[in-house]
Each structure stands twice: as structure tokens, then as C-alpha cells.
Scaffold this motif. Structure first.
Motif, mmCIF file in Angstrom:
data_model
loop_
_atom_site.group_PDB
_atom_site.id
_atom_site.type_symbol
_atom_site.label_atom_id
_atom_site.label_comp_id
_atom_site.label_asym_id
_atom_site.label_seq_id
_atom_site.Cartn_x
_atom_site.Cartn_y
_atom_site.Cartn_z
ATOM 1 N N LEU A 184 0.845 -1.198 0.000
ATOM 2 C CA LEU A 184 0.000 0.000 0.000
ATOM 3 C C LEU A 184 0.877 1.244 0.000
ATOM 4 O O LEU A 184 1.902 1.289 0.687
ATOM 5 C CB LEU A 184 -0.891 -0.010 1.243
ATOM 6 N N LEU A 185 0.478 2.242 -0.769
ATOM 7 C CA LEU A 185 1.189 3.519 -0.783
ATOM 8 C C LEU A 185 0.251 4.636 -0.329
ATOM 9 O O LEU A 185 -0.874 4.761 -0.824
ATOM 10 C CB LEU A 185 1.714 3.850 -2.185
ATOM 11 N N ILE A 186 0.714 5.443 0.631
ATOM 12 C CA ILE A 186 -0.014 6.634 1.076
ATOM 13 C C ILE A 186 0.839 7.846 0.736
ATOM 14 O O ILE A 186 1.965 7.985 1.230
ATOM 15 C CB ILE A 186 -0.299 6.592 2.590
ATOM 16 N N ALA A 187 0.327 8.715 -0.133
ATOM 17 C CA ALA A 187 1.059 9.911 -0.555
ATOM 18 C C ALA A 187 0.452 11.136 0.118
ATOM 19 O O ALA A 187 -0.745 11.387 -0.005
ATOM 20 C CB ALA A 187 1.000 10.060 -2.075
ATOM 21 N N ILE A 188 1.294 11.892 0.837
ATOM 22 C CA ILE A 188 0.834 13.087 1.540
ATOM 23 C C ILE A 188 1.436 14.321 0.877
ATOM 24 O O ILE A 188 2.656 14.476 0.814
ATOM 25 C CB ILE A 188 1.230 13.052 3.029
#
Length: 286
Positions: A184-188
Motif C-alpha cells: 500500500l502507498l499513502i502519498a501526503i
């Protein structure tokens, strides 16, 4: 979703027809909830289908759902009108520390209220469940957003999740290209425009990795790339306070994610937090 903020931020990105509808809604938001889509179309001078298509482009299933959300947004705006007027009195050199403190409080409070009001809880719930099941989670951010990424990663690591949050963009890219569909990738990114973040997000997406973005309502490359979005709302236009509003908004979402994971995994979360605290205590004991 905060409709009014969304329209204000993105109005310049709309087509001519969409802009005409958006401008009318912003100018007559008090009366929109009393109108049918057919009457609204007549008043604006467009077809009823144009109204429906525009509403759907904003993420609503129908005009009734849109009106309910608009009424809710108007109620919150009425409550916060006084705070908004104070907030837009920017911090000045001549302000006393007491006044600076009050303005910062209002700024942070406004970001908290508006971001919370804009949370898509279905997306939040889906993200939390995916995080618990993911083999690996990578959280990326640049600058101030990197601080939020690192803070969230540290909290999640204490719960036993396999999370990385590297500040170096080259290392971010090296990790993201190795992610699998089970990860999973979370981009902020508040602006959603940083090339490094967008490249990482696009690379992950191309490899079949679910991509979640924590970003502002403004249309951006990151919003187009991400599979799912959690909105952050902050008054960065008027603020002189070094992204304090946007960091507050981002931390609101990251804390919601953290508490959601704790809620989902229950006793295991409490055990992990307790174990971490005990190990740190051992380092502190003489």
C-alpha cells in the motif's frame, strides 16, 4: 466533502458551462436547497442534464444528496463566520504574543473543523482495513508533509505494522518500485503537485499497488493519479504561518487513521503499544 470550499478552490479549472453553474451556486447558496434541478437549470440558463452531470462530477449520486450536503456546509459556515473574519486578520509584526496566540488558535481550529467536515469516512474505513492487511505500507511526503508522514509511520510501527517513511526522495522511489499488489502507498502532499510524489504514486499505480492520497481539495496531478483521496482543508492563501494550517489538516487525517487502526485491531494494538513503552522504559532504567 465541503462543497463550497471545493467550488471556490477549483472554479478556475472548470469548463465554461461548469463555471457558470458553480458561480451561480456560490452566489445563491442560500436558495439552492429550495430548488429542484429543473428550476435551477432554468435560472442558470442551462439544461437539466448539465446540472446533473456537474453534480455527479463533484462526487454525488444525485441532486438531493448534493442539496443535503450543501445545507450542512452552510450551517457550519454560519457558525464559523465570526472566526473566519478574525482568522483573515493576518498575523502582523505589531501583534502582541497574546493576539498571535489567538490567531494561531483560530487558524488551527478552522483547519480541524473544515478537514473533519470534509472526511470521506467510507474511504477512511477502506484505507484502515487495507493497512491492517497490507504486507508493507509506504508513506511518502516532502517538506512539511514529510513530517506528517514520519509521525504517522512511527505511530503505526508501534502497532506492529510494516511501515516505511523515508524523507529522501531517491530512497522513496527505490522503495516504491519494489512494492507489490499486496502492499500500500499513502502519498501526503497539500498541493499535490510535487513531481517526486507524483512519480512515486504513478509508479506504484502502474505496478497495481493501491494508492491513497492525503491532499487538498484543489485539482492536482496527485488527485488524478490516486485511487482514493482523503481531503485536507486549510487556509493557506491568507496564512503567513509556514504551512501551519496545512500541517494541522494533515495531522487531523493521520490521527484519524491511527485511531482507526487501533479501533480495528483492538487488544493487539494495546499490547503492541504497551510492549513498546516497556522496552523504552528498560532503556531509561538505571
Amino acid at each position: 466533502m465541503n462543497i463550497i470550499e471545493n467550488l471556490k478552490i477549483n472554479i478556475e479549472n472548470f469548463s465554461t458551462g461548469q463555471k457558470k453553474i458553480a458561480q451561480y451556486i456560490l452566489l445563491h447558496k442560500e436558495m439552492i436547497t429550495e430548488l429542484s434541478s429543473q428550476i435551477l437549470a432554468q435560472k442558470i440558463g442551462v439544461s437539466q442534464s448539465s446540472i446533473i452531470k456537474f453534480i455527479q462530477s463533484l462526487g454525488f449520486d444525485g441532486f438531493t444528496q448534493f442539496k443535503l450536503q450543501l445545507a450542512s456546509d452552510r450551517a457550519r459556515i454560519t457558525i464559523n463566520d465570526t472566526q473566519e473574519r478574525l482568522l483573515h486578520n493576518q498575523i502582523e509584526r505589531s501583534d502582541s504574543y497574546e493576539v498571535v496566540a489567538e490567531k494561531l488558535l483560530l487558524e488551527k481550529q478552522q483547519a480541524l473543523i473544515q478537514t473533519t467536515a470534509s472526511v470521506n469516512f467510507q474511504v477512511l474505513n477502506k484505507l484502515i482495513h487495507k493497512m491492517v492487511k497490507a504486507q508493507r505500507i509506504q508513506i511518502i511526503g516532502i517538506g512539511n508533509s514529510a513530517l506528517t508522514a514520519k509521525d504517522l509511520a512511527y505511530k503505526l510501527q508501534k502497532l506492529g505494522l510494516a511501515v516505511t517513511a523515508e524523507a529522501d526522495t531517491h530512497i522513496q522511489l527505490a522503495i516504491v518500485q519494489s512494492l507489490k499488489k499486496s502492499d500500500l502507498l499513502i502519498a501526503i502532499s497539500y498541493t499535490g503537485k510535487h513531481k517526486e510524489i507524483c512519480l512515486s504514486a504513478q509508479t506504484a499505480k502502474n505496478n497495481g499497488v493501491p494508492v491513497y492520497a492525503i491532499t487538498s481539495l484543489q485539482q492536482s496531478p496527485l488527485r488524478k493519479i490516486a485511487d482514493h483521496i482523503l481531503d485536507t482543508v486549510a487556509d493557506e492563501v491568507h496564512s503567513r504561518s509556514s504551512s501551519i494550517s496545512s500541517r494541522t489538516a494533515q495531522n487531523t487525517i493521520s490521527d484519524l487513521i491511527f485511531m482507526g487502526v487501533i479501533k480495528l485491531i483492538g487488544e493487539d494494538a494495546e499490547k503492541s503499544i504497551k510492549n513498546s513503552a516497556n522496552m523504552i522504559k528498560q532503556l531509561q532504567d538505571k
